[in-house]
Design an enzyme around this catalytic site. Structure first.
Site, PDB file in Angstrom:
ATOM      1  N   GLU A   1       0.805  -1.223   0.000  1.00 56.78           N
ATOM      2  CA  GLU A   1       0.000   0.000   0.000  1.00 56.78           C
ATOM      3  C   GLU A   1       0.843   1.279   0.000  1.00 56.78           C
ATOM      4  OE1 GLU A   1      -0.565  -2.646   1.875  1.00 56.78           O
ATOM      5  OE2 GLU A   1      -2.666  -3.232   1.723  1.00 56.78           O
TER       6      GLU A   1
ATOM      7  N   PHE B   1     -11.380  -7.212  14.163  1.00 56.79           N
ATOM      8  CA  PHE B   1     -10.341  -7.688  13.256  1.00 56.79           C
ATOM      9  C   PHE B   1     -10.019  -6.615  12.211  1.00 56.79           C
ATOM     10  CE2 PHE B   1      -9.143  -9.995   9.288  1.00 56.79           C
ATOM     11  CZ  PHE B   1      -7.889 -10.381   9.722  1.00 56.79           C
ATOM     12  N   GLN B   2      -8.757  -6.328  12.060  1.00 63.28           N
ATOM     13  CA  GLN B   2      -8.260  -5.308  11.113  1.00 63.28           C
ATOM     14  C   GLN B   2      -8.863  -3.933  11.359  1.00 63.28           C
ATOM     15  OE1 GLN B   2      -8.310  -7.003   7.083  1.00 63.28           O
ATOM     16  NE2 GLN B   2      -6.231  -7.734   7.508  1.00 63.28           N
TER      17      GLN B   2
ATOM     18  N   LYS C   1     -17.496  -0.749   6.273  1.00 61.00           N
ATOM     19  CA  LYS C   1     -17.987  -1.719   5.292  1.00 61.00           C
ATOM     20  C   LYS C   1     -19.513  -1.678   5.175  1.00 61.00           C
ATOM     21  CE  LYS C   1     -17.075  -6.419   3.751  1.00 61.00           C
ATOM     22  NZ  LYS C   1     -16.504  -7.735   4.095  1.00 61.00           N
TER      23      LYS C   1
ATOM     24  N   MET D   1      24.469   8.734   1.767  1.00 64.28           N
ATOM     25  CA  MET D   1      24.230   9.982   2.489  1.00 64.28           C
ATOM     26  C   MET D   1      24.508   9.792   3.985  1.00 64.28           C
ATOM     27  SD  MET D   1      23.690  13.055   2.033  1.00 64.28           S
ATOM     28  CE  MET D   1      22.767  13.652   0.629  1.00 64.28           C
TER      29      MET D   1
HETATM   30  C1  LIG Z   1      12.420   5.460   4.946  1.00 62.88           C
HETATM   31  C2  LIG Z   1      13.712   6.097   5.269  1.00 62.88           C
HETATM   32  N1  LIG Z   1      14.536   5.535   6.183  1.00 62.88           N
HETATM   33  C3  LIG Z   1      15.728   6.105   6.466  1.00 62.88           C
HETATM   34  C4  LIG Z   1      16.123   7.257   5.840  1.00 62.88           C
HETATM   35  C5  LIG Z   1      17.468   7.899   6.188  1.00 62.88           C
HETATM   36  N2  LIG Z   1      18.341   7.916   5.006  1.00 62.88           N
HETATM   37  C6  LIG Z   1      18.482   8.998   4.223  1.00 62.88           C
HETATM   38  S1  LIG Z   1      19.480   8.735   2.917  1.00 62.88           S
HETATM   39  C7  LIG Z   1      19.779   7.152   3.394  1.00 62.88           C
HETATM   40  C8  LIG Z   1      20.675   6.260   2.609  1.00 62.88           C
HETATM   41  C9  LIG Z   1      20.174   5.989   1.239  1.00 62.88           C
HETATM   42  O1  LIG Z   1      21.052   5.077   0.611  1.00 62.88           O
HETATM   43  P1  LIG Z   1      20.987   4.820  -0.931  1.00 62.88           P
HETATM   44  O2  LIG Z   1      19.594   4.597  -1.342  1.00 62.88           O
HETATM   45  O3  LIG Z   1      21.958   3.772  -1.309  1.00 62.88           O
HETATM   46  O4  LIG Z   1      21.396   6.219  -1.548  1.00 62.88           O
HETATM   47  P2  LIG Z   1      22.855   6.925  -1.603  1.00 62.88           P
HETATM   48  O5  LIG Z   1      22.862   7.946  -0.520  1.00 62.88           O
HETATM   49  O6  LIG Z   1      23.879   5.888  -1.424  1.00 62.88           O
HETATM   50  O7  LIG Z   1      22.869   7.550  -2.956  1.00 62.88           O
HETATM   51  C10 LIG Z   1      19.104   6.853   4.584  1.00 62.88           C
HETATM   52  C11 LIG Z   1      19.162   5.557   5.295  1.00 62.88           C
HETATM   53  C12 LIG Z   1      15.215   7.816   4.910  1.00 62.88           C
HETATM   54  N3  LIG Z   1      15.477   8.950   4.269  1.00 62.88           N
HETATM   55  N4  LIG Z   1      14.049   7.213   4.617  1.00 62.88           N
END
Ligand SMILES: Cc1ncc(C[n+]2csc(CCOP(=O)(O)OP(=O)(O)O)c2C)c(N)n1
Ligand SMILES: [Mg+2]
Lengths: 580, 171
Positions: free
Chosen positions: A52, A114-115, A164, A478
Site C-alpha cells: 500500500e 479484526f483489522q 464496510k 548519504m
Molecule cells: C524510509 C527512510 N529511512 C531512512 C532514511 C534515512 N536515510 C536517508 S538517505 C539514506 C541512505 C540511502 O542510501 P541509498 O539509497 O543507497 O542512496 P545513496 O545515498 O547511497 O545515494 C538513509 C538511510 C530515509 N530517508 N528514509
C-alpha cells in the site's frame, strides 16, 4: 435521474464523475464491496500495487506529473497503516491526493475488531483533512468536498474512511453535484496594495533574487510561464528549492542552480548577499536556510504563499502576500507595466565571480565511475526526450538535482519534505501511467530501491516501460557521508551488505537488467537502457566514497559551504550534531 | 549541550468551528504536534442548529509562535475563524468555579462571609459543608480558592475561560 445505489456504487460513480482515470490500490476484507463495483466498471482502471505504500507513492507520482489528483484505495487496519508513509509524504510536499480506506462496520468501531485501526486518528496530522463517513447519504457530498480540498488552495492528501456497512447500505444519488455548504475558500489573489509594494521593492532593488519553490509547480504550468515572464522583465537572478526545479529553465543565463544544503555556491552566496529576496511558493525549510541568524541578513524579504501559516513561520519577512503563485505573479506583471528594471550589471558580475568557483566540479574517478558523471551522461543522452525523473532519497537524489538539467515543470518528482526512501519506483509507475508516451527514469540508490522493490511486479503487470537507474555505491551514501563528516568515519550500519544481484532480480520480474561497471561502458549501458522497449533496471556501479558537495553542514551559514577538496575535521559541535 | 527555553506571553483565542466529530481532537492534536501550550480550553455549541461551536483557548508563547498558532488553526478546514482577543484589544474573560468547603463553627461562618465578599452563590449546603459557585476573572477565582484553603477546602472544579470582545461588534 436519481438512483438508489449502494455506498460502494456511489463512491465509484463519484470517482468517475471527478474524472478519475486510475485508482492505485490493494484489496482486503473491508473494501470488498468497492472492489466488486470496480470489477464491472469500465471507466476507472484499477492499478494493483504490491504494497500500500507503493499505492500512495504511485498516486503521488501520477499527481505530480499530471497536475491531477492521485486516488488510492486500501483496506482497513494494515492497508491503511501501510499507506500512511505515502500520505505523510504527500502532506509534506503538498501533493493532491484522495485516499479511500475501508473500515470495519460502524457497530464494531471501537471494539478492537479484526483489522480495525483508528485511521482517522492515525492520519489526522498527515492529511489536509479527513473523514469517517457513517451514512451513505453523506458519501457523495463528502467525496466532492474531499476532491475540492485536495486540489485547491495548498494541495494535500485527504482521507475518506468508509466502514464496510456504509459501502453496502444504500442511498439516493442524484445526477448533479450533491448539495453541501461551501466552507473551504482559499485566498487566491493578493491585495492590490501589497502587489504594488512588492513591485516597487523589486524595481528599487540593486541585488534582487527570486527564490522559488514547489508552489510554482503546484499552481500549474501557467505559473511557470508567468515566473519566466516576470523574470525576463525584472532580470532577477533565480534559484529554486529541490521541489521547485523545472519552473525555471536550467539553461537560462540567470539560473543560479538549486540553493540550500547541497545548492550551488552562486545560489547560496546570492541569497546571502541580495538586497531584495522574493520567495515564491517556497517555505524557508531548514535545508534551505542553513543557520537562521545568518540567513540573508541584509535583505528585504517578500514571501508569496497560498498558505498563510507559511509566512513568518521561520523567517520573518517584510511583506507577506497570501495567494496563489500564478495569480500573484500575473498581478505583479500587470502592475510592473512598462517599467524599466535597474541596471543589474554589477550584481550579475558578482554572481559570475561566484559561478567561476565551479562549485559542482568533482575529481575524476580513479578506478570507478563518478556518480556525478553518470548523472551528467544520463542527462546528455536523454535530454532531447524531455524525460520525467523520479528519485529515491540520498546522495543520488542530490546528484540528480544538481547534474540533471530540468527545463520544464512536472518533470521532476522527488520526496523533498519527508525524504522517503522507496518513493522513486512507485512514483515512476504513477508518472508512466499518467504520461504513457514519456520516458520515465527513477534515479535510485541501491539501499532505497530495496524499500519498495516489490513494485517491479506492478510495472511488469501493467506493461510500463519505466527505467530504474541505480547509482550503486554499496553504501547508504548519504548516511556514510554524514558519518565521515561528523563521527570521524565510524560507518555504523551504513554499508549495504548482502545486496541482491540486481540484473537477475530484474530478470526474475520480467524486466531487462543491465550492469555498468566502468566509464567505458557508461554511455553504451545508458543507450541500451533507452533502446529497450520495456522496463529496465540498470545497476550502475559507482565510486563507493564519492561525497555530495557543495554542502552546508548542519548549523552552518550559507557562506560556510564545503566544496570538493576542502579539508574537513570529521567532528562537529554538539549543537550542530543535534540539528537534523 | 543544554536545551534552551524561550520567553512566552499569554493570549486568549476564540475559535469558531463546525461542530463535527473529531474537531476537538484536531485542535488539541495540533497543539501537541507542533509543541504549543494549552493553559485552558473550553468548548460548547452556540448556534441554534447546533452546527457551530465556540472554543476558547488560553495559550502562551513568543509573539511569532502566537501568530503561527492562529495561522495553523485557520488552516484546519472546519475552522471558520480565529480571534486573538489579547491582540484585538479590550475584552471580557470569565471563568466559573465550584468550590467545596467543609467545616463547622467559626471556620464555616468565615467561609460564608468570604463568599459574600466575593459574591459567590451557595449552590449546595449540608450541616458541615458548602459548595460555592463563583464567576469572575481567573485571578479572582485564584484568590477565592486561596482563602478557602485555610477554611476547609475539599475540592475545586473550574470551567476554564470563555472570552468575548467588548463593544457592539460580534466576533
Ligand atoms: C524510509 C527512510 N529511512 C531512512 C532514511 C534515512 N536515510 C536517508 S538517505 C539514506 C541512505 C540511502 O542510501 P541509498 O539509497 O543507497 O542512496 P545513496 O545515498 O547511497 O545515494 C538513509 C538511510 C530515509 N530517508 N528514509
Ligand atoms: Mg547507495
Amino acid at each position: 435521474m436519481s438512483e438508489e445505489r449502494s455506498g460502494a456504487a456511489i463512491l465509484v460513480e463519484c470517482l468517475a464523475r471527478q474524472g478519475v482515470e486510475f485508482v492505485f490500490g490493494y484489496p482486503g476484507g473491508a473494501v470488498l464491496p468497492i472492489y466488486d463495483e470496480l470489477f464491472s466498471d469500465t471507466r476507472i482502471r484499477h492499478i494493483l500495487v504490491r504494497h500500500e505504500a507503493g499505492a500512495a507513492h504511485a498516486a503521488e507520482g501520477y499527481a505530480r506529473s499530471t497536475g491531477k489528483p492521485g486516488v488510492v484505495l486500501v483496506t482497513s487496519g494494515p492497508g491503511a497503516t501501510n499507506a500512511i508513509t505515502g500520505i505523510a509524504d504527500a502532506y509534506m510536499d503538498s501533493i493532491p491526493m484522495v485516499v479511500i480506506t475501508g473500515q470495519v462496520p460502524t457497530p464494531l468501531i471501537g471494539t478492537d475488531a479484526f483489522q480495525e485501526a483508528d485511521t482517522v486518528g492515525l492520519t489526522r496530522h498527515c492529511t489536509k483533512h479527513n473523514y469517517l463517513v457513517k451514512d451513505p447519504e453523506d458519501l457523495a457530498a463528502t467525496i466532492e468536498e474531499a476532491f475540492e480540498i485536495a486540489t485547491t488552495g495548498r494541495p494535500g492528501p485527504v482521507v475518506i474512511d468508509i466502514p464496510k456497512n456504509v459501502q453496502i447500505a444504500t442511498a439516493l444519488q442524484g445526477d448533479g453535484p450533491a448539495p453541501r455548504k461551501k466552507r473551504y475558500q482559499p485566498r487566491m489573489i493578493g491585495a492590490p496594495e501589497e502587489i504594488a509594494e512588492a513591485v516597487e521593492m523589486i524595481a528599487q532593488a540593486e541585488r534582487p533574487i527570486f527564490y522559488t519553490g514547489g508552489g510554482v509547480i503546484n499552481s500549474g504550468p501557467k505559473a511557470t510561464e508567468l515566473l519566466r515572464q516576470l523574470q525576463s522583465i525584472t532580470g532577477a537572478p533565480t534559484t529554486s528549492t529541490l521541489m521547485g526545479l523545472g519552473a525555471f529553465a536550467a539553461d537560462h543565463p540567470d539560473w543560479l542552480g538549486m540553493l540550500g544544503m547541497h545548492g550551488t555556491f552562486e545560489a547560496n552566496m546570492a541569497m546571502n548577499q541580495c538586497d531584495v529576496m522574493v520567495c515564491i511558493g517556497a517555505r524557508f525549510d531548514d535545508r534551505v536556510t542553513g543557520r537562521l541568524d545568518a540567513f540573508s541578513p541584509g535583505s528585504k524579504k517578500i514571501h508569496i504563499d497560498i498558505d498563510r501559516s507559511s509566512i513568518n513561520k521561520i523567517v520573518p519577512v517584510d511583506l507577506g502576500i497570501v495567494g496563489d503563485c500564478g495569480a500573484v505573479l500575473e498581478q505583479m506583471i500587470a502592475c510592473w507595466g512598462d517599467r524599466k528594471c535597474r541596471d543589474l550589471g554589477e550584481w550579475k558580475a558578482r554572481i559570475a565571480g561566484w559561478r567561476a568557483r565551479d562549485s559542482l566540479a568533482y575529481p575524476p574517478g580513479k578506478d570507478a565511475i563518478m556518480p556525478q558523471l553518470a548523472v551528467e551522461r544520463l542527462f546528455a543522452l536523454t535530454r532531447q526526450r524531455d524525460p520525467i525523473i523520479t528519485t529515491e532519497v540520498g546522495q543520488h537524489q542530490m546528484w540528480a538535482a544538481q547534474y540533471f538539467g530540468f527545463m520544464g515543470p512536472n518533470k521532476w518528482l522527488t520526496s523533498g519534505g519527508l525524504g522517503t526512501m522507496g518513493y522513486g519506483l512507485p512514483a515512476a509507475i504513477g508518472a508512466q501511467l499518467g504520461n504513457p508516451d514519456s520516458l520515465v527514469i527513477d534515479i535510485a540508490g541501491e539501499a532505497s530501491i530495496q524499500m519498495n522493490i516489490q513494485e517491479l511486479g506492478t510495472a511488469s503487470q501493467f506493461r510500463l516501460p519505466v527505467k530504474v537507474f541505480i547509482l550503486n555505491n554499496e553504501y547508504m551514501g548519504m548516511v556514510r557521508q554524514w558519518q565521515e563528516l561528523t563521527y570521524e568515519s565510524r560507518y555504523s550500519n551504513s554499508y549495504s551488505d548482502s545486496l541482491p544481484d540486481f540484473v537477475k532480480l530484474a530478470e526474475s520480474y520480467g524486466w531487462k537488467g543491465i550492469r555498468i561497471t566502468d566509464e567505458a561502458g557508461l554511455d553504451a549501458g545508458i543507450q541500451a537502457m533507452l533502446d529497450h522497449d520495456g522496463p529496465v533496471m540498470v545497476d550502475c556501479q559507482v565510486s563507493k566514497d564519492a561525497n555530495c558537495f557543495p554542502m552546508i553542514p548542519s548549523g552552518a551559514a550559507h557562506t560556510d559551504m564545503l566544496l570538493y577538496g576542502d579539508l574537513v575535521g570529521g567532528t562537529m559541535e554538539d549543537e550542530a550534531k543535534a540539528l537534523v | 549541550m543544554k536545551i534552551q527555553h524561550r520567553a512566552s506571553e499569554r493570549h486568549v483565542l476564540t475559535v469558531v468551528v463546525d461542530n463535527e466529530p473529531g474537531i476537538l481532537a484536531k485542535i488539541t492534536g495540533l497543539f501537541t504536534a507542533r509543541g504549543y501550550n494549552i493553559d485552558s480550553l473550553t468548548v460548547a455549541d452556540i448556534s441554534e442548529d447546533h452546527a457551530i461551536s465556540r472554543i476558547t483557548i488560553v495559550t502562551g508563547g513568543p509573539p511569532q509562535v502566537i501568530d503561527q498558532i492562529q495561522a495553523q488553526l485557520e488552516r484546519l478546514v472546519p475552522v471558520h475563524r480565529v480571534i486573538d482577543l489579547t491582540e484585538e484589544g479590550p475584552h471580557v474573560e470569565r471563568e466559573l468555579a465550584l468550590v467545596k468547603v467543609r467545616g463547622t463553627g467559626e471556620t464555616r461562618v468565615e467561609a460564608l462571609r468570604t463568599a459574600e465578599v466575593f459574591r459567590a452563590n451557595v449552590v449546595d449546603t449540608t450541616p458541615e459543608s458548602f459548595i460555592f459557585e463563583l464567576t469572575g476573572s481567573s485571578t479572582k477565582i485564584d484568590s477565592f480558592v486561596g482563602l478557602m484553603r485555610g477554611l476547609g477546602l475539599v475540592e475545586v472544579g473550574r470551567s476554564g475561560i470563555v472570552g468575548m470582545m467588548r463593544g457592539a461588534e460580534g466576533a
